[in-house]
Enzyme design. Structure first.
Site, PDB file in Angstrom:
ATOM      1  CG  ASP A 151      59.429  10.022  36.109  1.00 27.96           C
ATOM      2  OD1 ASP A 151      58.677   9.412  35.322  1.00 27.96           O
ATOM      3  OD2 ASP A 151      59.086  10.376  37.251  1.00 27.96           O
TER       4      ASP A 151
ATOM      5  CG  ASP B  49      55.038   7.188  35.001  1.00 32.69           C
ATOM      6  OD1 ASP B  49      56.228   7.527  35.050  1.00 32.69           O
ATOM      7  OD2 ASP B  49      54.213   7.458  35.887  1.00 32.69           O
TER       8      ASP B  49
END
Length: 677
Positions: free
Chosen positions: A215, A4
């Protein structure tokens, strides 16, 4: 593990009871140590986390407790800890990470992930703690292992990377994520057509809203409203002969994807020949989305024998996002290289399954996942959309705390002579909320008390004098929202929180309207909007989250989309900016929320007007931009009773009395709202 780049803190499931997930047993590690509250890792290094760590009062040792929430309302919580991480043949790296005791996936069910590797630029990210200046990854589009390469190692095959510079704004802005990997989106092309999107729409504004983030932890790609609308229109136009629109206006996949199509149920992929969508980045880098990555099959079927497939670009305006986000679905089969030494990110098409095999990862013990909660990702918002049961209908009556319940009309109105008061009312009549907003709190508290069979009412006031003013009952607590510890007794055991606190300006003496003067206002020291509407509301949200509150209703104000709104000039308090920041904090908290941005408040009877909901201050451009205080209070209470009110934010006003039909069906009213922020 979940990779992440949009999160800071790495975490592992500790002693998980789930059979579907691996977990870490701290007792098996001689180098494991929980972080105490006195450690700088707790008090200082957690500053970049969306919610700073807090001291765990339930622990005699005073361990540092954290709570994380994600855009899809999934959460994780536990204690900060340190241990040694091994990276290949390098020396062990002492690392602060989260030892997670519990997680929540917004769609329910288990997850295959044993933890998350936080790779943004925050102080506690794995990137910063390990000192890594370069890393790359490749996300496959099937069940093959993903590839993560740390350091200067080259890809397993030749690649021609196109780089775009990382963007950083040194000035702290309320909506700019300083630790994200921000790039500059300069245009969008559909097929051969460049969309006519003004450059001003694609750059961050004066509040920081509008940045473009890379992201890997967000499933799909999100665009702000104007850019999304242009893309939706052009993609629909170019596919009009190849795709059949769903034509169900109320269907919104995962709360943000409203461009959906019907395809035969037996198809396992979109039809060929769809136009490629290309995100054009500064410096010549591109992210091209083509073929199967353009559409995603939604859970469930359309009426008849068709399946529902939705466009994989979502509308940021429908979720609590004030940014463009390039999600992991559109990074599949792309080698993404982060070069922090030279402040740039590179992209190149790649066969990620082939890269995995060449690096010897074809037989994997557990996947390197590319979404935070992979098993539930495809259906998480679908489950929320279909929920229809009452929010708090089962079990004992919920305990509801109303903050500001002893709200006075303010020293301004108390000090006005009868001859001056009408002048002030005319002056402030067009403002979205008046100087007397706190009197609405008393109405909410009174309404809850009158419905003792449905609710257990509590109030929070700032002074003993205010408590006596509303009866001095034992269920009214005294506390200062600016002091987090002072409100802890009030929140213990509550099920819901209604926040109606607000900074209140005072008028400078010497005002004489007969001379054509305009009044001047100021805020007392310690009572500025930053301290009350931001810090005070943040304290309330944090305290409520710590006791497991089920829902928060926050009453704000219309006008927040206009940085130059007159309310921001009152006392130089920038009150709408601070209110908006608190609203964003609540929307990002993971707690079910309802944000009500009320129009101009009127001291009139409630229940006799047709209520109107809107978004983005659209109602301010109409003649229907006011609302009676009792109507605002009623909407606050009704929001606790319907799932349709959860995870939503809306403007609220009413038609004039005598026009329209008085609102009685609040479920239908909340169902009209599609905006999450």
């Amino acid at each position: 593990m979940v990779l992440d780049t949009g999160s800071e803190l790495s975490w592992l499931l500790c002693n998980s009871s789930s059979a579907a997930a691996l977990s870490f047993d701290p007792q098996c590690s001689s180098s494991y140590y929980p972080v105490p509250c006195s450690s700088p890792a707790c008090s200082d290094r957690g500053r970049d986390l969306p919610m700073p760590p807090v001291c765990d009062a339930s622990s005699t040792a005073g361990f540092c407790h954290f709570y994380l929430s994600y855009t899809d309302a999934s959460t994780a919580e536990g204690v900060l800890a340190t241990d040694s991480f091994l990276l290949g043949s390098s020396s062990p790296v002492p690392t602060v990470f989260g030892c997670v005791a519990s997680t929540y996936s917004s769609a329910g069910g288990d997850t295959d992930a044993a933890g998350l590797l936080g790779m943004n630029r925050g102080s506690l990210s794995f990137v910063n703690q390990s000192g890594i200046r370069r890393f790359s990854y490749c996300i496959p589009d099937d069940d093959a292992s993903g590839v993560l390469v740390l350091g200067d190692a080259e890809p397993p095959f030749p690649l021609s990377l196109n780089y775009t510079p990382l963007i950083q704004i040194s000035l702290p802005l309320p909506y700019f994520d300083r630790v994200a990997y921000t790039v500059q989106l300069e245009g969008i092309r559909v097929g051969d057509n460049l969309l006519p999107i003004p450059k001003s729409v694609l750059v961050p504004d004066h509040t920081g809203a509008g940045q473009t983030m890379v992201d890997s932890g967000t499933q799909f790609t999100f665009l702000l409203g104007p850019a999304y609308d242009a893309l939706k229109s052009e993609f629909s136009r170019q596919t009009s002969g190849a795709l059949v629109p769903l034509d169900e206006p109320d269907f919104v996949f995962q709360g943000a994807f409203d461009l959906c199509f019907r395809l035969p149920a037996e198809r396992d992929a979109p039809p060929p020949g769809l136009p490629t969508v290309v995100l054009l980045l500064r410096g010549g880098a591109e992210v091209a989305v083509a073929g199967e990555r353009l559409l995603y099959r939604a859970a469930g079927d359309a009426p008849g024998s068709d399946a529902v497939w939705c466009f994989t670009f979502g509308n940021s305006d429908l979720v609590p996002l004030s940014a463009y986000v390039i999600g992991h679905h559109h990074q599949q089969n792309v080698w993404v290289a982060y070069d922090l030494e030279n402040a740039r990110v590179g992209f190149a098409p790649a066969r990620c399954d082939q890269a995995s095999r060449l690096l010897g990862f074809s037989q994997k013990p557990t996947p390197l996942s590319s979404s935070r909660f992979p098993r539930s990702a495809s259906a998480r918002k679908r489950a929320v959309t279909l929920a229809t049961s009452a929010a708090m209908s089962d079990g004992p009556a919920p305990v509801v705390l109303v903050t500001g319940a002893g709200g006075r009309t303010g020293s301004l109105s108390l000090s006005l002579s009868e001859s001056l008061f009408p002048f002030i009312l005319r002056l402030l009549s067009d403002l979205p909320f008046g100087i007397r907003i706190l009197s609405s709190c008393q109405i909410v508290y009174k309404k809850l008390k009158e419905r003792s069979d449905q609710f257990v009412a509590r109030g929070l006031v700032r002074t003993a004098e205010s408590k006596e003013k509303i009866g001095g009952a034992d269920d009214v607590f005294v506390g200062d929202i600016r002091n987090a510890e002072s409100i802890i007794p009030a929140v213990q055991g509550i099920d819901a929180l209604i926040i109606l606190t607000s900074a209140v300006p005072k008028m400078k003496p010497g005002f004489d309207p007969s001379k054509g003067e305009r009044p001047e206002f100021y805020f007392e020291d310690g009572s500025y909007p930053e301290q009350v509407d931001w810090i005070g509301q943040k304290n309330q949200i944090d305290a409520a989250r710590a006791v497991g509150v089920k829902q928060i209703v926050l009453v704000g104000s219309m006008g927040g989309t206009d940085i130059n709104h007159p309310l921001n000039n009152i006392g130089n308090g920038k009150i709408l900016i601070w209110k908006r920041k608190a609203e964003q904090y609540l929307a990002d908290s993971g707690i079910p929320y309802t944000i009500i941005r009320a129009g101009g408040l009127q001291d009139k009877d409630g229940g006799v007007r047709e209520l109107l909901v809107g978004k983005d201050d659209e109602l301010l451009k109409t003649e229907t931009r006011t609302i009676a205080r009792p109507d605002v209070a009623e909407v606050c209470i009704q929001a606790l009773q319907y799932e349709e009110a959860k995870f939503k934010a809306f403007d609220l006003a009413s038609k004039p009395e005598g026009t329209g039909t008085p609102t009685a069906d609040f479920k239908a009213l909340f169902s009209q709202v599609t905006t999450r922020f």
